[in-house]
Design an enzyme around this catalytic site. Structure first.
Site, PDB file in Angstrom:
ATOM      1  CE  LYS A   1      -1.955   2.800   2.827  1.00  0.00           C
ATOM      2  NZ  LYS A   1      -1.986   4.035   1.966  1.00  0.00           N
TER       3      LYS A   1
ATOM      4  CD  GLU B   1      -3.393   8.699   1.415  1.00  0.00           C
ATOM      5  OE1 GLU B   1      -3.738   9.462   2.333  1.00  0.00           O
ATOM      6  OE2 GLU B   1      -2.677   7.683   1.607  1.00  0.00           O
TER       7      GLU B   1
ATOM      8  N   GLY C   1       6.528   5.785   8.151  1.00  0.00           N
ATOM      9  CA  GLY C   1       5.676   6.961   8.148  1.00  0.00           C
ATOM     10  C   GLY C   1       5.750   7.705   9.468  1.00  0.00           C
ATOM     11  N   GLY C   2       4.662   8.372   9.813  1.00  0.00           N
ATOM     12  CA  GLY C   2       4.643   9.234  10.988  1.00  0.00           C
ATOM     13  C   GLY C   2       4.408   8.488  12.288  1.00  0.00           C
TER      14      GLY C   2
ATOM     15  CB  THR D   1       0.286   6.636  10.974  1.00  0.00           C
ATOM     16  OG1 THR D   1      -0.341   7.852  10.587  1.00  0.00           O
ATOM     17  CG2 THR D   1      -0.309   5.487  10.177  1.00  0.00           C
ATOM     18  N   GLY D   2       2.057   5.210  13.210  1.00  0.00           N
ATOM     19  CA  GLY D   2       2.775   4.028  13.684  1.00  0.00           C
ATOM     20  C   GLY D   2       2.204   3.494  14.978  1.00  0.00           C
TER      21      GLY D   2
ATOM     22  CD  GLU E   1      12.376   5.347   9.025  1.00  0.00           C
ATOM     23  OE1 GLU E   1      11.881   6.383   9.549  1.00  0.00           O
ATOM     24  OE2 GLU E   1      12.826   5.309   7.875  1.00  0.00           O
TER      25      GLU E   1
ATOM     26  CB  CYS F   1      12.619   9.764   7.629  1.00  0.00           C
ATOM     27  SG  CYS F   1      13.681   8.587   6.756  1.00  0.00           S
TER      28      CYS F   1
ATOM     29  CD  GLU G   1       9.706  13.332  11.096  1.00  0.00           C
ATOM     30  OE1 GLU G   1      10.618  12.803  10.450  1.00  0.00           O
ATOM     31  OE2 GLU G   1       8.681  12.717  11.457  1.00  0.00           O
TER      32      GLU G   1
END
Length: 509
Positions: free
Chosen positions: A187, A190, A240-241, A244-245, A262, A301, A402
Site C-alpha cells: 500500500k 495515496e 511513516g509518521g 500512524t505508527g 520506521e 526522515c 518533526e
C-alpha cells in the site's frame, strides 16, 4: 482543475491500478483519486482507489498463495534470479520511473534518477544475499544429535510506504520479502502511488507468480484497519509518521502480528569548531549541512533538521548557511535547473507555515526564508523557501517536533559534553551527523549518540548492505543489510536424533 500537459509522460498504462491475485482491476466501488503534480497543481492522472473489501481480497490472495507452498518452496536461486531480473527492468525503465516519481513527489529529476539507481542496488543486494544467507549448525556436544537452525519465510506481509520516497522505501520491504519467499500486499501513500503502480507492472513482467505481490492504494483512514487487523497477516512493515505508527502497533496487537515501524526523526547535525580548520573545510561543512536539511525540501526522515554548532564559530557559520540557503534555485522537478522542488502537497505547505508561525512565537530568530517564494512562476505550486531559525533551544516545539519540511533550527554548545547531551535530547533516534577533525572526539561522539545511523564528517549517505532503523520513538526493527532479510524470516530450530533410544525417565512396569 487543469491537466498536466506533460507530453513526454505516459500515464495511460496506470489504470486499472489495483493488482490482486495476478489481475489488474478497478476498485470494487468504482472509487478513484486524482494525483496532482505539486509543482503546478495540475492533475497528472486518475487512479483507482481500493476499498476495505479490495484490501481483504488482496490479503486472501497472498494468504492462499503462501499456503499452497509453491512460492515459499521455490529454490533460492530462482528467487534470486527474479530479483536480478527486476533490477534489470528497473534500469531499462529508469527514465520513465524517474519522471513518475518527480511529478508525483515534486523532487528534482536528478534526485529521482538516483532513487531508481538506489532501488536497483537494493534488489541486486538481496539477490546476492539470498544465495548466501545459510542455515546454522549448532554443536550440542552429542554426536548422535544433528541440531540446525533454519530460516523460513514469515508469511503474508503488509507493506505500507510513505510519500517522500515512494519506490525507494517500498523496495526496502519488497526485495527482502521476495528473497525470503514471502507473499505480500503493498500500500503506497495515496498521495504518491504512481511509481509503485509502474513498478508492479515490472514485477509482473519479471515473472513473479500471481498472488505473490498484490497492490492496493487508498488512504490509511479507509484501508488501514482492514490491512492491520486481518488475522491472515503475519507481518506488517510501516514507514511513516509517529501517530500512524502507534495506531498500527495497537491494531496489530489483537492478533499478536509482528510489526516493524520506521517513524521518522529529529536529527542533529553537530559541528565542532575544529572541523572548520580552513576555508575549504568551512565551505564543505556549510555545504553538507545545507544539503542535509534542504534536499527534497526537507521531506526526508533522516534530514539534519537540527544544527548543533560550537558557539565560537556559530555566527559566521549561520550567516554563511543563510546566504547559501537564500540562493537555492526552486522550480519544477522536471526543470534541469531546479535544485529543489515543491512540498508534496498544499496540505504539507500549510503545515510548514504553521511551524514557522510557531517558531516565531516561541522566540526563535528567523534568519532566512519563512514564507512562500514571491516568484510568480511558482505561485501555482506548493513551494516554500528554505528556512533557518537561530537561537533555538530544547524548550521549543519547533526543535522537538518533526517538521518534515525545509526548516533548520540552530542550537549552540560550548563543550563536547554539551554537544552530546543536545544530540541525544530528543524523543527520536533515527540519524545524526558529527563534523570534527579530532578522530578521538569523533569516535566518542558516534558511540555516544543514541541514533540508528551516525555519520562522521559526512551526511545522508547509506548503503543497501548496512542496517537502517531508529532508536526510541523512531521505531523498531531494521531494514536493509542482513537484518532486513531476517525481518521477513522465522528462525526454526530442528533437533534431529540420529540414533534414538528410550528416554528412560520413568520406570518400566
Amino acid at each position: 482543475m487543469p491537466t498536466s500537459g506533460n507530453e513526454a509522460l505516459d500515464t495511460a498504462n496506470l489504470r486499472p491500478s489495483l493488482w490482486i491475485d495476478g489481475r489488474w482491476t478497478e476498485s470494487s466501488d468504482g472509487g478513484t483519486r486524482e494525483i496532482v503534480d505539486p509543482s503546478n497543481g495540475s492533475v497528472v492522472v486518475v487512479v483507482d482507489e481500493a476499498t476495505p473489501a479490495d484490501a481483504r481480497d488482496a490479503v486472501t490472495a497472498a494468504r492462499r498463495t503462501f499456503d499452497d507452498g509453491a512460492w515459499p518452496a521455490t529454490a533460492v536461486s530462482e528467487r534470486a534470479a527474479l530479483l536480478s531480473t527486476i533490477a534489470d527492468l528497473l534500469q531499462r525503465d529508469k527514465e520513465q520511473l524517474a519522471h513518475l516519481e518527480t511529478v508525483d513527489t515534486g523532487k528534482t529529476l536528478a534526485e529521482s534518477r538516483i532513487d531508481i539507481d538506489d532501488v536497483t542496488s537494493v534488489f541486486r543486494y538481496y539477490a546476492e544475499l539470498a544465495a548466501v544467507h545459510s542455515d546454522r549448525l549448532v554443536d550440542v556436544g552429542r554426536p548422535e544429535i544433528l541440531s540446525r537452525v533454519v530460516h523460513e519465510p514469515i508469511g503474508v506481509c503488509v507493506m505500507i510506504a510513505p510519500w517522500n520516497y515512494p519506490l525507494l522505501q517500498i523496495s526496502w520491504k519488497i526485495a527482502p520479502a521476495l528473497a525470503a519467499g514471502c507473499t505480500m500486499v503493498l500500500k503506497p501513500s495515496e498521495v504518491t502511488p504512481l511509481s509503485t503502480i509502474a513498478f508492479a507492472k515490472l514485477v509482473e513482467e519479471a515473472g513473479v507468480p500471481a498472488g505473490v505481490v498484490n497492490l492496493v492504494q487508498g488512504s490509511g483512514a479507509v484501508l488501514g484497519e482492514a490491512l492491520t487487523t486481518d488475522p491472515d497477516v503475519d507481518f506488517i512493515s510501516f514507514t511513516g509518521g509517529l501517530a500512524t505508527g502507534r495506531t498500527i502497533l495497537a491494531a496489530a496487537a489483537a492478533n499478536v502480528t509482528k510489526v516493524a515501524v520506521e517513524l521518522g526523526g529529529k536529527n542533529p547535525h553537530i559541528v565542532f569548531a575544529d572541523a572548520l580548520v580552513d576555508d575549504d573545510a568551512f565551505a564543505n561543512s556549510v555545504d553538507h549541512v545545507l544539503t542535509g536539511v534542504f534536499l527534497h525540501s526537507g521531506q526526508v526522515c533522516s534530514a539534519g533538521t537540527r544544527l548543533i554548532i560550537e558557539e565560537s564559530v556559530a555566527d559566521r557559520f549561520v550567516a554563511a548557511l543563510a546566504e547559501r540557503a537564500g540562493h537555492i534555485t526552486m522550480g519544477s522537478g522536471l526543470d534541469e535547473n531546479s535544485e529543489t522542488g515543491p512540498l508534496v502537497s498544499e496540505a504539507q505547505l500549510k503545515k510548514i507555515e504553521g511551524f514557522v508561525e510557531l517558531g516565531i512565537s516561541e522566540g526563535a530568530e528567523l534568519v532566512v526564508g519563512g514564507r512562500r517564494p514571491e516568484d510568480p512562476r511558482l505561485a501555482a505550486g506548493s513551494f516554500f523557501l528554505p528556512t533557518v531559525f537561530d537561537r533555538c533551544d530544547r524548550s521549543m516545539k519547533i526543535v522537538q517536533e518533526e517538521t518534515f519540511g525545509p526548516i533548520l533550527t540552530v542550537e549552540r554548545f560550548t563543550t563536547e559534553e554539551d554537544a552530546l547531551r543536545l544530540g541525544n535530547d530528543t524523543n527520536y533516534g533515527l540519524a545524526a551527523g558529527v563534523r570534527t577533525s579530532d578522530s578521538a572526539r569523533g569516535e566518542r561522539m558516534v558511540r555516544g549518540l543514541r541514533h540508528g545511523t551516525v555519520w562522521l564528517n559526512d551526511f545522508g549517505i547509506y548503503t543497501a548492505a548496512a542496517e537502517w532503523g531508529g532508536f526510541k520513538r523512531s521505531g523498531n526493527g531494521r531494514e536493509l543489510g542482513p537484518s532486513g532479510l531476517s525481518e521477513y524470516q522465522e528462525a526454526k530450530h530442528i533437533w534431529h536424533n540420529t540414533s534414538p533410544t528410550a528416554a528412560g525417565w520413568f520406570s518400566t512396569p
